[in-house]
Write an enzyme that holds these catalytic residues in place. Structure first.
Site, PDB file in Angstrom:
ATOM      1  N   CYS A 133       0.817  -1.215   0.000  1.00 23.00           N
ATOM      2  CA  CYS A 133       0.000   0.000   0.000  1.00 23.00           C
ATOM      3  C   CYS A 133       0.846   1.259   0.000  1.00 23.00           C
ATOM      4  O   CYS A 133       0.672   2.144  -0.820  1.00 23.00           O
ATOM      5  CB  CYS A 133      -0.941   0.013   1.196  1.00 23.00           C
ATOM      6  N   HIS A 134       1.747   1.364   0.962  1.00 19.79           N
ATOM      7  CA  HIS A 134       2.514   2.601   1.062  1.00 19.79           C
ATOM      8  C   HIS A 134       3.998   2.334   1.245  1.00 19.79           C
ATOM      9  O   HIS A 134       4.736   3.187   1.730  1.00 19.79           O
ATOM     10  CB  HIS A 134       1.966   3.480   2.180  1.00 19.79           C
TER      11      HIS A 134
END
Lengths: 169, 420
Positions: A133-134
């Protein structure tokens, strides 16, 4: 009127507001608390997992309280890797010995401590986990090494019921 | 508001109006003096009202078929798409309607930024607008969770986890929001309830927004105060009603294009996979209208500071009437501001683009520069510009530049009254 003296009426106002505030609080609290985990959610507190099929270097993911839990049987190299890291190099210093009591077995919540995604196995710059995701990188002990996540992946309460079964929770 | 007292013509009308002055209100709304130079950027207020009503009507009908339960939500949406008569149409209108709503609101907001509509005496209109915008984002986010696909589930997980950045109480708040230890059925049912509630809150705020607008009246492209009613104004009905209606028709063509020709282009294919708590999609992106803020969140390497930056990016707008120190409203007379305005537009579009890309390498660098510029625009450029900028002369009235003006105020006033 020039001098403001406390009189019976002021006392009555203050007392009324105070009782009113308690009444409002007592009414509002049930409305807020109903949103907290209910009895049926709390009842699902523990899960038993059979880990006999796991060979070194394999990970299984099980669901506990709606969250994924990683159970990894680590290889000798991974254990050596995890134990040789200096604590000063860690964002959230924690010894591998404290995270995996039995060095072969790493049990932790498969939840990225950044915003809750499930990190991917055997990925990332530290050969542990990588969150797509990040972009948080975790090492072979599930400790945060690089990226936005603030802390290591959480180790839940667990125990070996027998040689082949882990009880989480 | 018109100066004359309104009296209904019929006896029955007068009887009713004395008891409930609805006819006075209707008369105010039709006679409402509007600057005669309003351009098509001013038609988006009406378009937004249409969007809100569309979302409420289609949402109510979808709620008759949707089941808010983690085991059944995904299937009930497929049931709407395949079995319910015209279910596909109603759902596509609702899903694309959200995008159209945001498209219109962004044009509406940037209209305000260009023509300085947020400046005194319209600060309250502006702040109510920002609250409406925040509620729209909340409603859109929770609505996106309801189909219980992969993007629903993981979007909900990521966004609710933003609260875990709060020191000490963060984890407790997240558990409270979820009603469990992860996003699950209790989360879905409460999101459905709130998603149902928020449009009606927005409706109430829209009434306040319009009420507050009708006190000073509309701003206009020239950005000056106009006398009302005067030769600078026209009655709302029929002049503005027709113009708004025409713009709405054009807007509906765009809307219908998405609904009928490419209904899924603005959504994400992963949301047609049922929610799975064990697998996170490789690349989580929010809906397009949240991308600029998502880019700001990701551009900050610290969790708490990233959340603070993202929220500030929205809340800073509420302080805009005081950050912009210029007394001149319209960018038409502010040559420098006009350039910075277009740079800001480009900056937000760039943020939106990098928000959709992976947070690494060049994208991350661009996101950081664009985030820094976004804050620079509001916190440094606007306050300084208002004090330093050499503005162009502003006309005395809307009519003046057309009929030929004079620098002498008294002559201009005389001329105006003679034309009247």
């Amino acid at each position: 009127m020039s001098e403001k003296k406390t009189n019976r009426r002021d006392f009555l106002f203050t007392a009324t507001y105070a009782v009113g505030a308690v009444g409002v609080g007592a009414t509002v609290w049930p409305m807020i608390d109903q949103m907290n985990p209910d009895a049926s959610v709390k009842a699902l507190a523990s899960t038993e997992v059979d880990v006999s099929s796991l060979t070194p270097g394999k990970t299984i993911t099980v669901l506990w309280r709606g969250k994924p839990v990683f159970i990894r049987r680590r290889t000798e190299d991974e254990i050596a890797d995890a134990r040789s890291v200096k604590l000063d190099d860690l964002k959230d210093p924690e010894k591998d010995e404290d995270r995996a009591k039995n060095p072969e077995w790493l049990v932790m919540l498969g939840v990225c401590t950044h915003l809750g995604c499930v990190p991917l196995n055997d990925k990332g710059d530290y050969n542990g986990w990588f969150c797509p995701c990040h972009g948080s990188h975790y090492d072979t002990s599930g400790r945060i090494r690089k990226g936005p996540a603030p802390t290591n992946m959480e180790v839940p309460k667990y125990e070996f019921v027998n040689a082949n079964t882990i009880k989480i929770g | 508001m018109s100066d004359h007292e309104y009296t209904p013509k019929s006896k029955a009308g007068k009887w009713f109006n004395d008891r409930l002055p609805l006819l006075t209100l209707a008369n105010h709304l039709t006679d409402y003096p509007t600057p005669k130079n309003l351009n098509y950027w001013w038609t988006f207020g009406g378009i937004l009202t249409f969007c809100l009503i569309t979302q409420i009507v289609t949402g109510l009908t979808l709620a008759m078929h949707y089941i808010a339960h983690a085991d059944m939500a995904f299937e009930s949406v497929e049931h709407i798409m395949r079995d319910v008569n015209y279910g596909w149409l109603i759902r596509y209108i609702h899903a694309n309607g959200a995008s159209m709503f945001f498209l219109a609101v962004y044009i509406h907001i940037f209209r305000s930024l260009f023509y300085g509509s947020y400046k005194a005496p319209r600060e309250i209109i502006w702040i109510i607008g920002i609250i409406i915008y925040l509620l729209m984002m909340a409603a859109a986010f929770m609505g996106y969770v309801l189909p219980w696909g992969q993007m629903s589930f993981w979007g909900a997980t990521v966004i609710t986890n933003l609260f875990s950045a709060i020191p000490l109480v963060g984890e407790g708040i997240v558990t409270w929001l979820w009603g469990g230890y992860s996003v699950d059925n209790p989360t879905l049912t409460r999101f459905f309830t709130l998603h149902y509630l928020i449009p009606f809150l927005i409706l109430g705020l829209v009434v306040l927004h319009i009420w507050a607008l009708h006190v000073p009246g509309n701003n206009n492209p020239v950005g000056i105060d106009v006398k009302k009613p005067s030769k600078d104004t026209v009655p709302f009905h029929p002049y503005i009603v027709i113009k708004d209606g025409f713009a709405l028709l054009m807007f509906m063509i765009v809307f219908a294009f998405f609904v009928f020709y490419t209904p899924n282009i603005l959504g994400h294919a992963d949301n047609y996979i049922e929610a799975d708590p064990l697998v996170t999609p490789a690349h989580i992106v929010p809906e397009w209208y949240l991308l600029p803020f998502y880019a700001i969140l990701r551009s900050v390497p610290d969790k708490l500071l990233g959340v603070i930056a993202m929220l500030s990016a929205i809340l800073i707008l509420a302080a805009l009437p005081w950050l912009d120190t210029s007394k001149i409203r319209s960018a038409v007379f502010r040559p420098l501001y006009k350039q910075f305005y277009w740079i800001l537009v480009a900056d937000v579009l760039i943020l939106g683009y990098v928000g959709a890309m992976p947070a690494e390498g060049l994208y991350l660098l661009v996101a950081r520069v664009a985030t820094a510029y976004y804050f620079l625009h509001f916190l440094v450029i606007l306050p300084v510009l208002g004090l330093k900028e050499k503005t162009l002369p502003v006309p005395l009235s809307i009519t003046e530049p057309i009929l030929g003006g004079t620098a002498n105020l008294a002559t201009a006033r005389n001329k105006e009254s003679s034309i009247k």
